[in-house]
Design a protein around this motif. Structure first.
Motif, PDB file in Angstrom:
ATOM      1  N   PRO A 195     -22.784  26.184  16.213  1.00 61.68           N
ATOM      2  CA  PRO A 195     -23.613  27.134  15.449  1.00 61.68           C
ATOM      3  C   PRO A 195     -22.997  27.539  14.116  1.00 61.68           C
ATOM      4  O   PRO A 195     -23.715  27.941  13.193  1.00 61.68           O
ATOM      5  N   ALA A 196     -21.668  27.448  14.003  1.00 61.25           N
ATOM      6  CA  ALA A 196     -21.029  27.873  12.752  1.00 61.25           C
ATOM      7  C   ALA A 196     -21.195  26.842  11.630  1.00 61.25           C
ATOM      8  O   ALA A 196     -20.973  27.160  10.466  1.00 61.25           O
ATOM      9  N   ALA A 224     -18.240  24.945   7.876  1.00 60.60           N
ATOM     10  CA  ALA A 224     -18.456  26.004   8.873  1.00 60.60           C
ATOM     11  C   ALA A 224     -18.335  27.357   8.181  1.00 60.60           C
ATOM     12  O   ALA A 224     -17.509  27.530   7.289  1.00 60.60           O
ATOM     13  N   GLU A 225     -19.164  28.286   8.611  1.00 60.29           N
ATOM     14  CA  GLU A 225     -19.178  29.573   7.923  1.00 60.29           C
ATOM     15  C   GLU A 225     -19.379  30.711   8.923  1.00 60.29           C
ATOM     16  O   GLU A 225     -20.214  30.623   9.827  1.00 60.29           O
ATOM     17  N   THR A 226     -18.571  31.749   8.755  1.00 63.47           N
ATOM     18  CA  THR A 226     -18.811  33.002   9.461  1.00 63.47           C
ATOM     19  C   THR A 226     -18.914  34.087   8.401  1.00 63.47           C
ATOM     20  O   THR A 226     -18.809  33.798   7.205  1.00 63.47           O
ATOM     21  N   SER A 227     -19.097  35.322   8.850  1.00 62.19           N
ATOM     22  CA  SER A 227     -19.196  36.396   7.857  1.00 62.19           C
ATOM     23  C   SER A 227     -17.868  36.586   7.119  1.00 62.19           C
ATOM     24  O   SER A 227     -17.823  37.168   6.042  1.00 62.19           O
ATOM     25  N   LEU A 228     -16.766  36.084   7.703  1.00 60.57           N
ATOM     26  CA  LEU A 228     -15.451  36.306   7.112  1.00 60.57           C
ATOM     27  C   LEU A 228     -14.871  35.095   6.393  1.00 60.57           C
ATOM     28  O   LEU A 228     -13.976  35.229   5.569  1.00 60.57           O
ATOM     29  N   LEU A 245     -11.588  27.705  10.811  1.00 58.60           N
ATOM     30  CA  LEU A 245     -12.097  29.036  10.432  1.00 58.60           C
ATOM     31  C   LEU A 245     -11.034  30.119  10.649  1.00 58.60           C
ATOM     32  O   LEU A 245     -10.172  29.994  11.501  1.00 58.60           O
ATOM     33  N   ASN A 246     -11.167  31.195   9.861  1.00 59.18           N
ATOM     34  CA  ASN A 246     -10.287  32.358   9.965  1.00 59.18           C
ATOM     35  C   ASN A 246      -8.828  32.027   9.667  1.00 59.18           C
ATOM     36  O   ASN A 246      -7.907  32.487  10.361  1.00 59.18           O
ATOM     37  N   GLY A 247      -8.637  31.225   8.641  1.00 61.23           N
ATOM     38  CA  GLY A 247      -7.273  30.851   8.251  1.00 61.23           C
ATOM     39  C   GLY A 247      -6.519  32.010   7.625  1.00 61.23           C
ATOM     40  O   GLY A 247      -7.112  32.931   7.063  1.00 61.23           O
TER      41      GLY A 247
END
Lengths: 467, 510
Positions: free
Chosen positions: A144-145, A185-189, A223-225
């Motif tokens: 989903p990301a 890939a993408e999240t809000s952060l 993600l979230n590196g």
């Protein structure tokens, strides 16, 4: 490639033989049919076709004058004009009296680089288009990301025919494809990328599903590196990032580059320039490229050439011109891959350019290790999948920089700890090659036309600067 | 093999291709008309028919190491059918081949259209009929080859000023290009463009090593390349002063000291360095296709997406000294043009004004998406390629300082001259660019001469740090650039005045 232009080559040869003082003549026919399908934002943005054919004519005069001219106009007048221009140039460009165009030498090897199915697919378009569209959807559905997917795919049918007055008369044809997929890939952060690439000459080798999985997995895991501290790290290069490194390293071995802005390895044949574990070579039969064949673009048989053996600089690429300068013979590395001068190089043979020495099919020998063991042996390091926009910024010193763009993970005490944000590598390419510590098993990896057979490699000391 | 060839003749009787077996004469205009008549009423169709005649001469010391000519001609056909693009090109200008090329392009468009959820739409442009011929007061086509070769060998000789010079390097090239752009909207443009450029270099051996003073892809000096004839070069072809300077710089560099690493210090950049800097950190990220993510796979996107006036959000990203333009219409610049490869009239575009991001460089398609006027930034390297958005002549505006004042005002810093090699991240957020040479600045004076210098910084921090900009030395330089799949090389022009900002200096590694 429906036209048969071979008669035009014979016309050029026959016409030139009527001129006085001509010692040797060479005519090269190059033909390309290239299909590019380019995707971004999760969809195919454009499909396009380039059809190109032309003749390059090279003349060697009895007084050592060498001239070259080319045309894509196959008319008698255009060919005669090219001959005249090559003759005019030959008055001013003198080569060693021992210089000669290629002489007939039969390749002792066998190989096929032509896939009829790929040719049919290029002409059909819609099957390849659908295959790529499916891969885009698979990548988007991987997680989903994953929000975007992009990448180019090139499919080329190429043909060359070389005739010279030394009785070289050979033609070869081939096919080549290269595809890249990049998942975002993408999240809000955070927003991170993962990618994979592959190449081959047969359509059956095209496995975009595998690439979609790798690209998607890499993007999500990245993600979230976190920001990495500046310092010296052990770096584990994946085959893809090592392919980039290797391409730059081999550029330093090129005699043409050494004469101009990359003098670092000039006159260093026989010198220790890398770790004794480092063995690299060039062989068009081991690594498919858009110019792969049994012969180079002058008609010299291609060979399996060792460039660096156990860290010692052994061989540079030699076409007939540079071979004569070094009083030796060509090692089958004369290719018409023009760079600069208003010309663009795309996959395939280029008739516009005189041959230049190039290693187009680079490989690196494996060393028996693997990524897991490399990670276990690392105290403070980084795993790197994709090195972006790397350059030797000073060809006299070997200063080397590039961006650790994708698939970057911090390793501490033998374990991957977390993904890290982009950062910059700033080191020296020769020092890095000397610090090679472990070598895995090779696979085909790289970008676009620069695909190579490369293993993962651990380098023990590399300077990293965060931003 | 075809049994006949064509003679293509323009209304001005320019021969594009000739044949001998059996032939017939076709006017270029008739061929273009022939293609366009196959465009359907619901399709957009444009055609570029181009011819090139190029000469390339490379030399090292007193030897011509490479010299060749090439002639190229062909047609590129772009079609927008059912809201999707198709493109195909061919060097074969026979009517049957041209029609087949059009059919390939149309088939591509239809396949894409079947899958496309959002039909592509184009912003409107005026219909233009024009003939643009670049004036050429010293026409290189009329200079005999022998004279050109002698000049090149003389430049080599002029660079070779002492025994410390190991090699001299002179690369010379000319391009004569004629392009027709016709569309089924009625635009008809003919563009005749001569180009000339020279690369000068030297390798010298001195007390601290062997050093090359040579820029592989562009001019470290102004007036060594541009659109026009030999009048572009120096003072009407006289490059003697520049040649001597190249020799002197190489010798000096081979006696220079290695650059130290100095974190976050004031760096003064000369106009040649500024050319590469503005190209990489302002030019590319201002291309609307990059902004929209269409170049994400390889080249990348941009860190300032959504921060421009064009996107409805003009945002301050730099100091008052950050004003940057794209202007293809400045005469003699290396990428000079008055219409782009969609037939859009080119104009000066302000990309950033006093630190605020304003316009992007557009195609008709991206202009429609951002609801702005197209500004003429679509280019293809040759007829073979589909046009794409690319910077043309991006340069930094001028400030109110004098160059000497900037140096004198710098207590401790570095002066970097001449650009060398760039390395930029995919968002154009972080950059590193090496220079040809550098000097330490101590108490307002140039002191130690340095080799192997590179500056690196993050773009937003750097743009805000710029605190001095010269008003008296703005210059444009020729260069080249690569973009697209398949990669298209292209001529570009870039430049600016001397500028000061904060960045980190790095020296040779180990």
């Amino acid at each position: 490639m429906n036209e048969d232009y071979s008669e035009r080559l014979e016309y050029a040869i026959n016409k030139t033989q009527k001129y006085k003082d001509i010692f040797q003549i060479e005519a090269f026919l190059g033909e390309n049919n290239l299909l590019t399908i380019r995707s971004a934002m999760g969809k195919i943005l454009e499909s396009k076709v380039i059809q190109d054919a032309g003749i390059g004519i090279r003349i060697l005069k009895e007084d050592g004058g060498l001239g070259f001219s080319s045309t894509c106009d196959f008319s008698d007048e255009a060919i005669i004009k090219s001959i005249d221009e090559a003759l005019a140039i030959s008055k001013f460009r003198k080569v060693d009296p021992s210089y000669s165009f290629a002489v007939p030498r039969k390749s002792q090897r066998n190989a096929n680089f032509y896939d009829k199915q790929l040719v049919e697919a290029i002409y059909e378009y819609d099957n390849l288009n659908e295959t790529i569209n499916q891969a885009l959807q698979e990548t988007l559905e991987f997680h989903p990301a994953i929000k975007e997917v992009a990448g180019p795919a090139h499919f080329v049918e190429y043909k060359k025919h070389i005739i010279n007055s030394n009785e070289v008369d050979l033609s070869e044809k081939g096919t080549y494809w290269n595809a890249e997929l990049m998942a975002i890939a993408e999240t809000s952060l955070d927003r991170r990328e993962g990618s994979d690439s592959s190449a081959g000459f047969a359509v059956k080798e095209l496995n975009l599903s595998q690439m979609a999985t790798k690209a998607g997995d890499m993007a999500v895991k990245s993600l979230n590196g976190k920001k990495v501290d500046a310092g010296t790290y052990e770096i584990i290069f994946s085959p893809m990032s090592m392919s980039t490194f290797l391409g730059w390293f081999v550029m330093l071995t090129n005699p043409q580059n050494q004469e101009k802005n990359m003098p670092l390895l000039k006159d260093k044949i026989g010198g220790m320039i890398a770790s004794e574990r480092f063995i690299i070579g060039n062989d068009p039969l081991k690594v498919a490229s858009p110019v792969s064949g049994l012969y180079d673009d002058e008609g010299t048989p291609t060979e399996d050439i060792i460039i660096v053996e156990n860290g010692i600089f052994k061989t540079m690429p030699l076409d007939t011109f540079y071979a004569s300068k070094f009083q030796t013979r060509s090692n089958g590395s004369g290719y018409r891959l023009a760079r600069g001068s208003g010309m663009t190089n795309y996959p395939g043979q280029l008739y516009q350019s005189e041959p230049i020495p190039i290693f187009p099919s680079i490989y690196m020998e494996g060393g028996g290790s693997d990524v897991e063991r490399m990670i276990e042996s690392t105290r403070k390091g980084i795993y790197l999948d994709f090195l972006h926009y790397a350059y030797i910024t000073n060809g006299g010193t070997g200063d080397y920089t590039g961006i650790l763009r994708q698939g970057t993970f911090l390793i501490e005490s033998g374990e991957i700890i977390y993904p890290i944000k982009k950062c910059r590598l700033m080191d020296n390419i020769i020092e890095m090659a000397k610090n090679i510590e472990l070598i895995g098993e090779p696979k085909i990896a790289g970008h676009w036309r620069d695909m190579r057979l490369v293993p993962p490699v651990k380098i023990s000391s590399v300077d990293i600067i965060p931003y | 093999m075809s049994e006949f060839y064509l003679i293509l003749v323009s209304r001005e009787h320019q021969v594009l291709a000739t044949g001998i077996k059996s032939f017939k004469v076709i006017f270029v205009e008739d061929l273009l008309d022939y293609i366009l008549k196959f465009g359907r009423s619901n399709e957009y169709l444009d055609v570029r028919l181009e011819k090139f005649q190029n000469l390339v001469i490379n030399s090292i010391n007193q030897e011509i190491t490479k010299a060749f000519t090439y002639q190229k001609k062909g047609i590129g056909i772009r079609i927008l059918a059912d809201g999707a693009w198709g493109f195909a090109s061919s060097q074969n200008l026979e009517k049957s081949a041209v029609k087949k090329t059009l059919e390939i392009a149309r088939k591509m468009a239809h396949i894409e259209a079947d899958r496309s959820k959002t039909p592509i739409q184009l912003a409107e442009i005026p219909v233009s009929e024009d003939m643009v011929e670049v004036p050429c007061s010293i026409d290189f086509r009329e200079i005999p080859l022998e004279e050109k070769i002698n000049q090149i060998l003389m430049w080599n000789n002029q660079i070779n000023i002492s025994e410390e010079i190991l090699r001299t390097i002179v690369d010379y090239a000319t391009i004569s290009a004629t392009k027709y752009f016709w569309s089924n909207e009625g635009t008809k443009i003919k563009f005749i463009r001569p180009l000339v450029y020279v690369n000068l270099g030297a390798v010298a051996k001195g007390n601290t090593g062997v050093r090359a003073y040579y820029q592989p892809w562009g001019g470290t000096f102004p007036n060594v390349g541009g659109t026009g004839g030999h009048e572009i070069l120096g003072q009407n072809g006289d490059l003697s002063e520049i040649c001597q300077l190249v020799g002197e710089k190489a010798i000096k560099l081979s006696n220079a000291k290695p650059a130290p690493t100095l974190k976050d210090i004031p760096i003064v950049f000369d106009p040649a360095y500024m050319a590469l800097l503005v190209h990489e950190i302002i030019g590319h990220p201002s291309e609307a296709d990059r902004v929209l993510g269409w170049e994400a796979a390889w080249a990348g996107s941009t860190w300032w997406k959504g921060k421009s006036k064009d996107e409805g959000n003009p945002t301050k990203v730099g100091s008052k000294y950050v004003t940057v333009y794209n202007d293809p219409t400045i005469p003699k610049n290396f990428a000079y043009m008055l219409y782009d490869d969609e037939g859009t009239p080119c104009k000066r575009t302000t990309l950033i004004k006093e630190g605020i991001v304003t316009e992007r460089m557009h195609s008709r398609e991206t202009a429609y998406l951002m609801n702005v006027e197209p500004n003429g930034a679509m280019r293809a390297n040759t007829y073979e390629y589909q046009p794409l958005i690319r910077q043309i002549n991006v340069f930094w505006g001028t400030g109110d300082w004098k160059v000497e004042e900037i140096i004198e005002d710098t207590k401790k810093g570095v002066y970097l001259l001449g650009a060398n090699i760039p390395s930029i991240d995919d968002q154009r957020f972080n950059w590193a660019i090496s220079s040809q040479e550098g000097y330490l600045i101590e108490n307002g004076e140039l002191t130690e001469h340095l080799y192997s210098c590179a500056a690196t910084a993050t773009t937003p921090t750097f743009l805000k740090s710029i605190d001095a900009l010269a008003g008296d030395d703005q210059q444009l330089f020729w260069s080249s650039c690569g973009k697209g799949d398949p990669m298209q090389g292209g001529t570009v022009s870039n430049g600016g005045p001397t500028m000061r900002g904060i960045a980190t200096l790095t020296g040779p590694r180990k």
